[in-house]
Scaffold this active site. Structure first.
Site, short mmCIF file in Angstrom:
data_model
loop_
_atom_site.label_atom_id
_atom_site.label_comp_id
_atom_site.label_asym_id
_atom_site.label_seq_id
_atom_site.Cartn_x
_atom_site.Cartn_y
_atom_site.Cartn_z
N GLY A 46 0.87 -1.10 -0.07
CA GLY A 46 0.10 0.04 -0.12
C GLY A 46 0.76 1.46 0.01
O GLY A 46 2.04 1.10 0.32
N GLN A 51 3.02 9.80 1.50
CA GLN A 51 4.50 9.16 1.73
C GLN A 51 5.27 9.77 0.46
O GLN A 51 6.42 9.50 0.49
CB GLN A 51 4.31 7.72 1.64
N CYS A 99 5.94 -0.30 7.29
CA CYS A 99 5.63 0.94 6.72
C CYS A 99 6.75 1.40 5.75
O CYS A 99 8.04 1.41 6.26
CB CYS A 99 5.54 1.84 7.84
N LEU A 100 6.67 1.85 4.49
CA LEU A 100 7.77 2.21 3.70
C LEU A 100 8.55 3.43 4.23
O LEU A 100 9.57 3.75 3.74
CB LEU A 100 7.27 2.14 2.25
N HIS A 141 -4.34 1.66 7.82
CA HIS A 141 -2.62 2.21 7.98
C HIS A 141 -2.73 3.24 7.11
O HIS A 141 -2.10 4.21 7.23
CB HIS A 141 -1.87 0.87 7.46
N GLU A 142 -3.39 3.28 5.56
CA GLU A 142 -3.02 4.31 4.63
C GLU A 142 -4.08 5.32 5.09
O GLU A 142 -3.57 6.51 4.80
CB GLU A 142 -3.56 3.76 3.40
N HIS A 145 -1.93 7.65 7.32
CA HIS A 145 -1.24 8.31 6.63
C HIS A 145 -1.72 9.82 6.13
O HIS A 145 -1.15 10.92 6.24
CB HIS A 145 -0.62 7.67 5.41
#
Ligand code: GNR
Ligand code: NI
Length: 174
Positions: A46, A51, A99-100, A141-142, A145
């Site tokens: 995702g 991000q 997480c990236l 999670h997204e 963000h």
């Protein structure tokens, strides 16, 4: 198609609240395409626009389950514009999240097991669906963000501090 830079903690952009998209234009579709390319290059499941430094309410997800006969991943790209959680289950589930923007660090996060989500697709059409499993976790999670929230905000201060120390140690070693 462009692989964009993924911002990492403690970059301040990760704490911004993203703005709703008023119309799904070609510019938004280009952002979506670039986000998919960036997510696949980074091997994530995702990615939120925040991000990549774009504070618009856009999310891409591909749970990347399974591969074809040649071992290539079977892609299932899904784009979500202005995703909104309408309701969540009382039942929760725990998932070891990564997480990236917090590379190679993982922690168990407890979230509602299911959520009802409304969004626009890349053509501007409205959708609503009940999500569960990894999709429900990833979507929450997204959307976090887009609100400037990271998975480490959901764990204890001690665990968070240990994880950030580990990340900084790994960065110094690299
Ligand atoms: O690649 C990712 N894996 C992941 C695993 C468990 C829960 C959430 C995620 S999302 C993450 C990519 C990312 O940072 N998205 O914001
Ligand atoms: Ni993330």
């Amino acid at each position: 198609m462009t692989v964009m830079t993924i911002y990492e903690i403690p970059d301040a952009v990760l704490r911004e609240v993203a703005q709703p998209v008023d119309a799904v234009t070609d510019e938004v579709r280009t952002l979506i395409d670039d986000m998919f390319e960036t997510m696949y290059a980074a091997r994530g499941i995702g990615l939120a626009a925040t991000q990549v430094g774009v504070t618009k309410r856009v999310v891409v997800i591909d749970l990347q389950e399974g591969e074809d006969d040649e071992g290539k991943p079977i892609r299932d790209p899904r784009a979500f514009v202005n995703p909104e959680i309408l309701s969540t289950s009382d039942e929760t589930s725990k998932y070891n999240e990564g997480c990236l923007s917090i590379p190679e660090q993982y922690a168990e996060v407890e979230r509602p097991a299911r959520c009802r989500v409304k969004w626009l697709d890349r053509d501007g059409a409205v959708h609503e669906d009940e999500m569960d499993g990894l999709l429900a976790t990833c979507m929450q999670h997204e959307i976090d963000h887009l609100n400037g929230v990271l998975f480490i905000d959901h764990i204890s201060r001690l665990k968070r501090e240990m994880l950030v120390k580990k990340l900084n140690k790994a960065r110094r070693a690299a």
